[in-house]
Design an enzyme around this catalytic site. Structure first.
Site, PDB file in Angstrom:
ATOM      1  N   CYS A   2       0.834  -1.207   0.000  1.00 53.23           N
ATOM      2  CA  CYS A   2       0.000   0.000   0.000  1.00 53.23           C
ATOM      3  C   CYS A   2       0.872   1.262   0.000  1.00 53.23           C
ATOM      4  CB  CYS A   2      -0.903   0.106   1.228  1.00 53.23           C
ATOM      5  SG  CYS A   2      -1.970  -1.290   1.484  1.00 53.23           S
ATOM      6  N   ARG A  27       3.452  -0.031  -5.129  1.00 53.50           N
ATOM      7  CA  ARG A  27       3.343  -0.590  -3.783  1.00 53.50           C
ATOM      8  C   ARG A  27       2.071  -1.410  -3.586  1.00 53.50           C
ATOM      9  NH1 ARG A  27       6.866   2.012  -0.422  1.00 53.50           N
ATOM     10  NH2 ARG A  27       5.802   1.136   1.359  1.00 53.50           N
ATOM     11  N   TRP A  76      -2.792  -2.725  -1.457  1.00 52.26           N
ATOM     12  CA  TRP A  76      -2.449  -4.134  -1.683  1.00 52.26           C
ATOM     13  C   TRP A  76      -3.147  -4.874  -0.560  1.00 52.26           C
ATOM     14  CZ3 TRP A  76      -0.165  -8.284   0.803  1.00 52.26           C
ATOM     15  CH2 TRP A  76       0.234  -9.347  -0.019  1.00 52.26           C
ATOM     16  N   ASN A 102      -0.918   2.258   5.782  1.00 47.20           N
ATOM     17  CA  ASN A 102      -0.044   1.237   5.204  1.00 47.20           C
ATOM     18  C   ASN A 102       0.551   0.465   6.368  1.00 47.20           C
ATOM     19  OD1 ASN A 102       1.872  -0.276   3.802  1.00 47.20           O
ATOM     20  ND2 ASN A 102       3.381   1.376   3.868  1.00 47.20           N
ATOM     21  N   GLY A 103       0.276  -0.836   6.423  1.00 47.36           N
ATOM     22  CA  GLY A 103       0.800  -1.652   7.524  1.00 47.36           C
ATOM     23  C   GLY A 103      -0.259  -2.626   7.975  1.00 47.36           C
ATOM     24  N   GLU A 486      17.104 -17.388  -9.402  1.00 44.80           N
ATOM     25  CA  GLU A 486      16.667 -16.033  -9.751  1.00 44.80           C
ATOM     26  C   GLU A 486      15.947 -16.024 -11.109  1.00 44.80           C
ATOM     27  OE1 GLU A 486      16.098 -13.425  -8.336  1.00 44.80           O
ATOM     28  OE2 GLU A 486      16.147 -11.821  -9.812  1.00 44.80           O
ATOM     29  N   LYS A 490      12.127 -14.753 -11.826  1.00 44.84           N
ATOM     30  CA  LYS A 490      11.806 -13.685 -12.785  1.00 44.84           C
ATOM     31  C   LYS A 490      10.675 -14.133 -13.698  1.00 44.84           C
ATOM     32  CE  LYS A 490      13.036 -10.747 -11.525  1.00 44.84           C
ATOM     33  NZ  LYS A 490      13.767 -10.820 -10.300  1.00 44.84           N
ATOM     34  N   GLU A 493       7.153 -14.665 -11.748  1.00 45.13           N
ATOM     35  CA  GLU A 493       6.466 -13.510 -11.155  1.00 45.13           C
ATOM     36  C   GLU A 493       5.845 -12.583 -12.188  1.00 45.13           C
ATOM     37  OE1 GLU A 493       8.695 -10.723  -8.705  1.00 45.13           O
ATOM     38  OE2 GLU A 493      10.513 -11.073  -9.846  1.00 45.13           O
ATOM     39  N   HIS A 509      16.353 -37.003  -8.702  1.00 41.89           N
ATOM     40  CA  HIS A 509      15.794 -37.462  -7.422  1.00 41.89           C
ATOM     41  C   HIS A 509      14.299 -37.191  -7.362  1.00 41.89           C
ATOM     42  CE1 HIS A 509      19.692 -38.539  -5.849  1.00 41.89           C
ATOM     43  NE2 HIS A 509      20.160 -37.433  -6.403  1.00 41.89           N
ATOM     44  N   LYS A 608       5.808  -4.069  -4.708  1.00 45.02           N
ATOM     45  CA  LYS A 608       7.269  -3.896  -4.729  1.00 45.02           C
ATOM     46  C   LYS A 608       7.886  -4.067  -3.351  1.00 45.02           C
ATOM     47  CE  LYS A 608      11.163  -2.602  -6.709  1.00 45.02           C
ATOM     48  NZ  LYS A 608      11.827  -3.650  -7.504  1.00 45.02           N
TER      49      LYS A 608
HETATM   50  O1  M6R Z   1      13.149  -4.929  -1.191  1.00 47.15           O
HETATM   51  P1  M6R Z   1      13.743  -6.273  -0.978  1.00 47.15           P
HETATM   52  O2  M6R Z   1      15.002  -6.487  -1.735  1.00 47.15           O
HETATM   53  O3  M6R Z   1      13.932  -6.609   0.481  1.00 47.15           O
HETATM   54  O4  M6R Z   1      12.662  -7.270  -1.539  1.00 47.15           O
HETATM   55  C1  M6R Z   1      12.817  -8.652  -1.445  1.00 47.15           C
HETATM   56  C2  M6R Z   1      11.839  -9.365  -2.342  1.00 47.15           C
HETATM   57  O5  M6R Z   1      10.530  -9.025  -1.989  1.00 47.15           O
HETATM   58  C3  M6R Z   1      12.054  -9.026  -3.815  1.00 47.15           C
HETATM   59  O6  M6R Z   1      13.340  -9.327  -4.224  1.00 47.15           O
HETATM   60  C4  M6R Z   1      11.037  -9.790  -4.671  1.00 47.15           C
HETATM   61  O7  M6R Z   1      11.296 -11.151  -4.631  1.00 47.15           O
HETATM   62  C5  M6R Z   1      11.056  -9.260  -6.106  1.00 47.15           C
HETATM   63  N1  M6R Z   1       9.721  -9.138  -6.593  1.00 47.15           N
HETATM   64  C6  M6R Z   1      11.777 -10.136  -7.052  1.00 47.15           C
HETATM   65  O8  M6R Z   1      11.780  -9.620  -8.337  1.00 47.15           O
END
Ligand code: M6R
Length: 613
Positions: A2, A27, A76, A102-103, A486, A490, A493, A509, A608
């Site tokens: 949020c 956010r 969010w 927000n929280g 990673e 990518k 997501e 396995h 984010k």
């Molecule tokens: O802001 P941060 O680096 O702490 O965030 C960690 C994860 O939430 C962040 O890397 C998330 O996995 C991304 N969406 C990946 O692209």
């Protein structure tokens, strides 16, 4: 997660609030709303489900909500589905007090029960609504006193924007464990969850600390402690380029940010005011450790979430490989609840782009409570983790807006390579000659990443074949396994294609049973010592029908026998190959998502900054 925004000043508030919310949409983006106090002290509002543009249209760009003060929110969802009822702002029954939040209010159920017994009616499923009713309950005409009474009773995290209809010349903001900045220019004052929301209007910002309250008027700004004592606060001048948070002609922030990777790497290596490579050596002043202290490190704990965790995994290979210090990498959400054993001589490193991630922040607090100072590798200057860590090594990637991280991840890798090289040099675990080679290689990375980005058309053509893919697998050994993790994140997501990463030796396995005719398996094969082993795993999946994409070093021609499609990366050392191998994987994910018509910068269900656990 949020975003909250507020404005009071000489101009119409609603258009300014909409503009700010647009910058915070990363956010959270399932619903939005704003409340404005009109000249005659009437509180009007609008809420809508969906993206901010719906609210924008509904209010004709804000013109239907006239007034010089107001608050806004982009959501969010945590408590309750995205709906008009659950969208913020929330109000007391008389609709004379409005709040955006927000929280998470952790004791909201108990508070709601108490309030219900006192006759308060709830109209939403949110935790936030209790705040509106509590403010109402304690309100006797003094906003500051009321806010502090509520603060004493709520548990959890919050950044709030609050307006009282009978105080049309003020807006209030308060925070605990959620980010909040206040800004000011000649025409008014602003609140926001993050700096980009106000950058168009001002560069003079105040970071609000935990349990501080801000009272904003058109031409005055006051800060108070929870004990209602007025505080003196110094402003910070934001020096980054406002364009850094704009798309600048690119179709998506993600694409722009991938293209900013060479710059992010350069800036992290050689920050403008404090280069980390000097006189053929590595200088990390912010580490503030003597050679003796570096030699005394017995173990390193790296703690992070998501991509930052994957960067930490790469860090483990390079730090153990070069400096011979044992490294344990943890997901912050696990670390914080497993009562980790941190022994004498340990160094704890937390990694976070946003510097706000709730679990990472708690991991930091936990380590500190056990008596261990924490080094934060953080991108957002002045963020909570940056302020609370004992030492901060900034990654200078600049503002990252796309939910899927690219340039900040690349900068995190660089920070970890620098630490590994520094530790190795001081501890004498690498020869002078090899150190010199590493120094040359690390400085070549920006140009090499640039070269890889040039191949984007080829990758787009390849990605177009996988728009309909059901499952994609990524395999790798050693440091390549970190890149596989990673790469899989990518893809899933942003494109919603199911993807998994496996240590290549682990496939047989169990996972190999998932391979069907045509399943895409991407093999990361940059680790020369493990190369033949990975090639054997490629042969195994290929013979079971998989289509094999290989990412390997320049010159590895023989891989073509085991792969259907090969991407070569420029020559570097084994520790830094991750920085190169990830680039085509980011592009692949981007183009699959583009081909599928996904909302790349704002993938469904994500935000984010993950400020809730
Ligand atoms: O802001 P941060 O680096 O702490 O965030 C960690 C994860 O939430 C962040 O890397 C998330 O996995 C991304 N969406 C990946 O692209």
């Amino acid at each position: 997660m949020c975003g909250i925004v507020g404005y009071i000043g000489k101009n119409q508030a609603a258009p300014i609030i909409l503009g700010g919310l647009e910058k915070l949409e990363y956010r959270g983006y399932d619903s939005a709303g704003m409340a404005i106090i009109s000249e005659d002290g009437k509180l009007t509002y609008e809420k809508s489900v969906g993206r901010l543009k719906v609210l924008d249209e509904l209010t004709h760009g804000g013109s239907l909500l006239p007034g010089h003060a107001g608050i806004g929110h982009t959501r969010w969802a945590t408590h309750g589905v995205p709906s008009n009822e659950n969208a913020h702002p929330h109000f007391n029954e008389a609709e004379t007090i409005a709040v955006v939040h927000n929280g998470i209010i952790e004791n909201y159920i108990q508070l709601r029960d108490k309030l219900t017994k006192k006759g308060y009616k709830f109209h939403s499923e949110t935790d936030t609504e209790v705040l509106a009713h509590m403010l109402d309950r304690y309100y006797k005409g003094n906003p500051l006193e009321t806010i502090t009474r509520v603060m004493h009773r709520v548990e959890g995290s919050y950044a709030l924007g609050i307006i009282f209809a009978d105080h049309p010349d003020e807006i209030y903001a308060v925070r605990k464990d959620s980010p909040l900045v206040v800004g000011r220019n000649e025409e008014g004052c602003f609140i926001a969850s993050d700096v980009p929301a106000m950058l168009k209007h001002t560069r003079t910002v105040y970071y609000v600390e935990n349990q501080e309250i801000a009272c904003l008027k058109a031409d005055e700004l006051h800060f108070y402690s929870i004990d209602e004592e007025e505080l003196e606060k110094q402003p910070t001048e934001i020096d980054w380029d406002a364009n850094a948070a704009e798309k600048g002609g690119y179709e998506h922030f993600m694409l722009k940010e991938m293209y900013e990777q060479p710059k992010a790497i350069r800036e992290t290596l050689i920050p403008q005011n404090n280069p980390r490579i000097r006189s053929n050596d590595i200088v990390i002043e912010e580490l503030n450790m003597s050679d003796e202290e570096i030699k005394a490190i017995r173990k390193i704990h790296i703690v992070a979430c998501g991509s930052a965790y994957h960067a930490g995994m790469s860090g483990k290979y390079v730090i153990e490989g070069l400096a011979r210090i044992p490294v344990e990498v943890d997901l912050a959400s696990e670390f914080r609840y497993r009562d980790p054993i941190i022994e004498e001589g340990a160094l704890v490193i937390v990694i976070s782009q946003s510097g706000e991630t709730a679990d990472t922040k708690e991991a930091l607090h936990l380590s500190q409570s056990k008596g261990f100072p924490v080094l934060g590798i953080v991108n957002v200057v002045g963020s909570a983790i940056a302020r609370e860590a004992d030492k901060v090594m900034y990654t200078w990637a600049g503002p990252e807006i796309a939910v899927a991280t690219t340039k900040a991840y690349s900068a995190q890798l660089i920070a970890l390579y620098l630490l590994a090289m520094k530790f190795a040099r001081v501890r004498g675990t690498v020869t002078d000659e090899y150190f010199k080679e590493l120094l040359e290689d690390i400085q070549r990375l920006p140009d090499q990443v640039e070269m890889l980005l040039e191949s984007r058309k080829r990758i787009q053509r390849f990605a177009n074949r996988y728009i309909g893919a059901k499952d994609v697998f990524y395999i790798g050994r050693g440091a390549d396994y970190a890149t596989a993790l990673e790469s899989a994140l990518k893809l899933k997501e942003i494109s919603y294609v199911h993807s998994e990463a496996y240590a290549a030796g682990e496939l047989k396995h169990g996972t190999i049973s998932l391979i069907e005719e045509g399943t895409l398996v991407t093999a990361l094969a940059t680790q020369e010592a493990l190369y033949q082993k990975t090639v054997s795993n490629m042969v195994e999946v290929k013979s079971r029908g998989a289509f094999v994409l290989a990412v390997t070093n320049e010159g590895n021609k023989d891989i073509e026998k085991a792969a259907d499609y090969v991407i070569h990366i420029p020559t570097t050392n084994q520790w830094m190959a991750n920085s190169l191998a990830i680039v085509p994987m980011q592009l692949f994910a981007y183009y699959v998502a583009l081909g599928k018509g996904c909302d790349i910068d704002k993938p469904r269900n994500l935000a984010k900054s993950v400020t809730v656990e």
